[in-house]
Design an enzyme around this catalytic site. Sequence first.
Site, PDB file in Angstrom:
ATOM      1  N   GLU A 154       0.636  -1.148   0.030  1.00  0.00           N
ATOM      2  CA  GLU A 154       0.020  -0.063  -0.253  1.00  0.00           C
ATOM      3  C   GLU A 154       0.774   1.514  -0.005  1.00  0.00           C
ATOM      4  O   GLU A 154       0.635   2.245   0.822  1.00  0.00           O
ATOM      5  CB  GLU A 154      -0.854   0.059   1.335  1.00  0.00           C
ATOM      6  CG  GLU A 154      -1.911  -1.228   1.094  1.00  0.00           C
ATOM      7  CD  GLU A 154      -2.973  -1.361   2.281  1.00  0.00           C
ATOM      8  OE1 GLU A 154      -2.656  -0.485   3.166  1.00  0.00           O
ATOM      9  OE2 GLU A 154      -3.554  -2.502   2.366  1.00  0.00           O
ATOM     10  N   ASN A 157       1.947  -4.552  -3.478  1.00  0.00           N
ATOM     11  CA  ASN A 157       0.679  -5.028  -3.189  1.00  0.00           C
ATOM     12  C   ASN A 157      -0.248  -3.519  -2.935  1.00  0.00           C
ATOM     13  O   ASN A 157       0.386  -2.999  -1.976  1.00  0.00           O
ATOM     14  CB  ASN A 157       0.717  -5.993  -2.172  1.00  0.00           C
ATOM     15  CG  ASN A 157      -0.638  -6.607  -1.813  1.00  0.00           C
ATOM     16  OD1 ASN A 157      -1.224  -7.205  -2.812  1.00  0.00           O
ATOM     17  ND2 ASN A 157      -1.335  -6.776  -0.792  1.00  0.00           N
TER      18      ASN A 157
HETATM   19  O1  G3I Z   1      -5.424  -9.811  18.022  1.00  0.00           O
HETATM   20  C1  G3I Z   1      -6.061  -8.783  18.559  1.00  0.00           C
HETATM   21  C2  G3I Z   1      -6.845  -9.176  19.623  1.00  0.00           C
HETATM   22  O2  G3I Z   1      -6.029  -9.595  20.651  1.00  0.00           O
HETATM   23  C3  G3I Z   1      -7.808  -8.181  20.255  1.00  0.00           C
HETATM   24  O3  G3I Z   1      -8.544  -8.489  21.212  1.00  0.00           O
HETATM   25  C4  G3I Z   1      -8.804  -7.680  19.041  1.00  0.00           C
HETATM   26  C5  G3I Z   1      -9.622  -6.463  19.603  1.00  0.00           C
HETATM   27  O4  G3I Z   1      -9.977  -5.617  18.599  1.00  0.00           O
HETATM   28  O5  G3I Z   1      -7.724  -7.337  18.163  1.00  0.00           O
HETATM   29  C6  G3I Z   1      -7.048  -8.113  17.647  1.00  0.00           C
HETATM   30  O6  G3I Z   1      -6.154  -7.632  16.602  1.00  0.00           O
HETATM   31  C7  G3I Z   1      -6.992  -7.162  15.279  1.00  0.00           C
HETATM   32  C8  G3I Z   1      -6.392  -8.326  14.195  1.00  0.00           C
HETATM   33  O7  G3I Z   1      -6.873  -7.609  12.900  1.00  0.00           O
HETATM   34  C9  G3I Z   1      -6.271  -9.621  14.429  1.00  0.00           C
HETATM   35  O8  G3I Z   1      -7.716  -9.982  14.385  1.00  0.00           O
HETATM   36  C10 G3I Z   1      -6.847  -5.887  15.191  1.00  0.00           C
HETATM   37  O9  G3I Z   1      -7.713  -5.203  16.030  1.00  0.00           O
HETATM   38  C11 G3I Z   1      -7.501  -5.670  13.777  1.00  0.00           C
HETATM   39  O10 G3I Z   1      -7.313  -4.132  13.472  1.00  0.00           O
HETATM   40  C12 G3I Z   1      -6.825  -6.352  12.630  1.00  0.00           C
HETATM   41  O11 G3I Z   1      -7.354  -6.163  11.544  1.00  0.00           O
HETATM   42  C13 G3I Z   1      -6.449  -6.471  10.303  1.00  0.00           C
HETATM   43  C14 G3I Z   1      -6.218  -5.570   9.204  1.00  0.00           C
HETATM   44  O12 G3I Z   1      -5.697  -6.029   8.120  1.00  0.00           O
HETATM   45  C15 G3I Z   1      -5.543  -4.261   9.970  1.00  0.00           C
HETATM   46  O13 G3I Z   1      -5.102  -3.113   9.128  1.00  0.00           O
HETATM   47  C16 G3I Z   1      -7.541  -7.527   9.390  1.00  0.00           C
HETATM   48  O14 G3I Z   1      -7.511  -8.667  10.480  1.00  0.00           O
HETATM   49  C17 G3I Z   1      -6.649  -8.185   8.053  1.00  0.00           C
HETATM   50  O15 G3I Z   1      -7.548  -8.873   7.573  1.00  0.00           O
HETATM   51  C18 G3I Z   1      -6.415  -6.728   7.364  1.00  0.00           C
HETATM   52  O16 G3I Z   1      -5.727  -7.275   6.145  1.00  0.00           O
HETATM   53  C19 G3I Z   1      -5.323  -6.121   5.479  1.00  0.00           C
HETATM   54  C20 G3I Z   1      -4.147  -6.477   4.655  1.00  0.00           C
HETATM   55  O17 G3I Z   1      -3.214  -6.987   5.647  1.00  0.00           O
HETATM   56  C21 G3I Z   1      -3.787  -5.539   3.736  1.00  0.00           C
HETATM   57  N1  G3I Z   1      -4.779  -5.079   2.895  1.00  0.00           N
HETATM   58  C22 G3I Z   1      -6.031  -4.609   3.614  1.00  0.00           C
HETATM   59  C23 G3I Z   1      -6.664  -5.794   4.428  1.00  0.00           C
HETATM   60  C24 G3I Z   1      -7.724  -5.412   5.010  1.00  0.00           C
HETATM   61  O18 G3I Z   1      -7.563  -4.367   6.007  1.00  0.00           O
END
Ligand code: G3I
Length: 458
Positions: free
Chosen positions: A169, A210
Site C-alpha cells: 500500500e 501490493n
Molecule cells: O489480535 C487482537 C486481539 O487480541 C484483540 O482482542 C482484538 C480486539 O480488537 O484485536 C485483535 O487484532 C486485530 C487483528 O486484525 C487480528 O484479528 C486488530 O484489532 C485488527 O485491526 C486487525 O485487522 C486486520 C487489518 O488488516 C489491519 O489493518 C485484519 O484482520 C486483516 O484482515 C487486514 O488485512 C489487510 C491486509 O493486511 C492489507 N490489505 C487490507 C486488508 C484489510 O484491511
Amino acid sequence: MSTSRTSPSRSSLRVRCTALFAGLTAVGALLAAGTTGAHAADGPLRDLAAAKGKVMGTAVTGSKLTGTYGEIAGREFNALTPGNAMKWGSVEPVRGTFDWAEADRIVDFAEAHGQQVRGHTLVWHSQNPGWLDNGTWTPAQLGQLMKDHIATEVGRYKGRLATWDVVNEPFNEDGTYRQTLWYNGLGADYIAQALTAARAADPAARLYINDYNVEGVNAKSTALYNLVKSLKERGVPIDGVGLQAHLIVGQVPSTLQQNIQRFADLGVDVAITELDIRMQLPSDSAKLTRQAADYKAVVNACVAVARCVGVTVWGFTDSDSWIPDTFPGQGAATPYDENYAPKPAYHAIAEALGGTTTPPTGACTAAYSVTSQWDTGFTGQVRIACTGAALSSWKAGWTFGAGQRVTQAWNAACSQSGAVVSCSNASYNGSVPSGGSVTFGFNGSWSGSNPVPTVTLG
Ligand code: G3I
C-alpha cells in the site's frame, strides 16, 4: 491438534447433499439432486486452479486451522496467506523479541497440505509494533531497521515461501506516495531498498508490491504501473504486482482485465491477492447471485491473462472476514457463509476455473461442520438452507467413515445404526422457507480421525 484430520482424500471430505423427496416443495425451479458439493466437477477449487496453471489461495488465521476451517482451507486452496501472522507487529511486538508461532503454524500447515505460502507483508504503514511507530529514527537507522527486519523474516523462511508482499500500500488514491514512516524517512527509494533486501534474503521468492483500489485503470494503478516500469528499467528486483481487490457487489471495475494485461506487458506477474466482495447486510439471494457474477468476473479476468498467477480470497468464510468490523452493516463478502456452507460465489469461482456445472437455481443444501473437538468427543452441526426452494419437513442422513457415534442431538431427532445416522426435524423446525435455514447440533465421540461425512438431505 494434529493435522492428520485434514489429510484424508479430498473427495471424501466434500459435503454433498441431495434433497430428494417428500417434504420438498418447489418455489422456483426444483432442485435438489445436487446442491452444494454434489457437483463433482466443481471442486475442489485447488484442483480446478491447478489444471489451469493458477493459484487459488486464501488468507488464514493460524489458530483456526483445525476442524472444519482447517479441512476446507486444506482441501480447497493451493496457497495460503497469513492474514496477520507475518506482519511486523505480530512477529516482533517488542524490539528484539520475536514470536513466530502463528506464522510457523501456517507455513507448517501449508507444507503438510502441498500449498504455497504468500508472505504478507514486510514493509507497510499499518500493524507495525509500537516501538517502531513511536520511535525517533534517523534515516540511516530507519533504513537499517527495515533491512534487518527483511533479512530476519525472509531469511527465516528462505526456500519455503513462494512469494512475498514486500511493500504494501505505498500509494494514495491520487497516485502520490502515501506519507508513511518509510516514505517520510527514506523517500520513495525505500521501495527499491526493500525489494533489494528481500532478494538478497531469499533469491527464489517472487517479490511483489501490493495495493488496493488498483484493480481498474485509474490514477492509483497508473502510479503503480509507472513505479514498476521504472523499477524494471533500473534493474531493481520486482517480480509482480498484487491487486488486493477488496470490492463491493456490483462494482467490479470494467477495466480489470485490461489493467492486469498492462502490468503483464511490463514483464511482471500479477496476482489478485485479497479478494472479497462485500454487500450491505442482510444478504439475500439477489445480492448473492450478483456477488457470484462478480466473483466470476474477477476470476475470469485472471484466467484470461497468462501472467496472472492466480486469485487469493481474503478469508474464505464470512466468519473470518475483516469486513464487518471495518464496514459496519456490511459483510457476507467471502465464498462460504458463517457456517461453512459454500455460497453461489463458490460455484462461480469453480465455473470460472473450468468447473463444468452450475448450482441449480432452486435448492436446499445441507452443510455439516465440526464446531469443536476434544480428545474423544466433538460437537457437530448441520445447517439446512434453501434458496428458490423450500421444505415443509426434512431428514438429513450420513454415514460416518471412521467409527464416530452421535451421543446426543438437539433441534432434531437422531438415531444411529452401525455407521448410518438418520436425523429428522423436531416438531418446531420442519419448515424451511426459501431464503431461510435451520441448524441442528449434536455431540459425538471419535477416535483416530474425524472426517466430514457426506450428508444426504431429504
Ligand atoms: O489480535 C487482537 C486481539 O487480541 C484483540 O482482542 C482484538 C480486539 O480488537 O484485536 C485483535 O487484532 C486485530 C487483528 O486484525 C487480528 O484479528 C486488530 O484489532 C485488527 O485491526 C486487525 O485487522 C486486520 C487489518 O488488516 C489491519 O489493518 C485484519 O484482520 C486483516 O484482515 C487486514 O488485512 C489487510 C491486509 O493486511 C492489507 N490489505 C487490507 C486488508 C484489510 O484491511
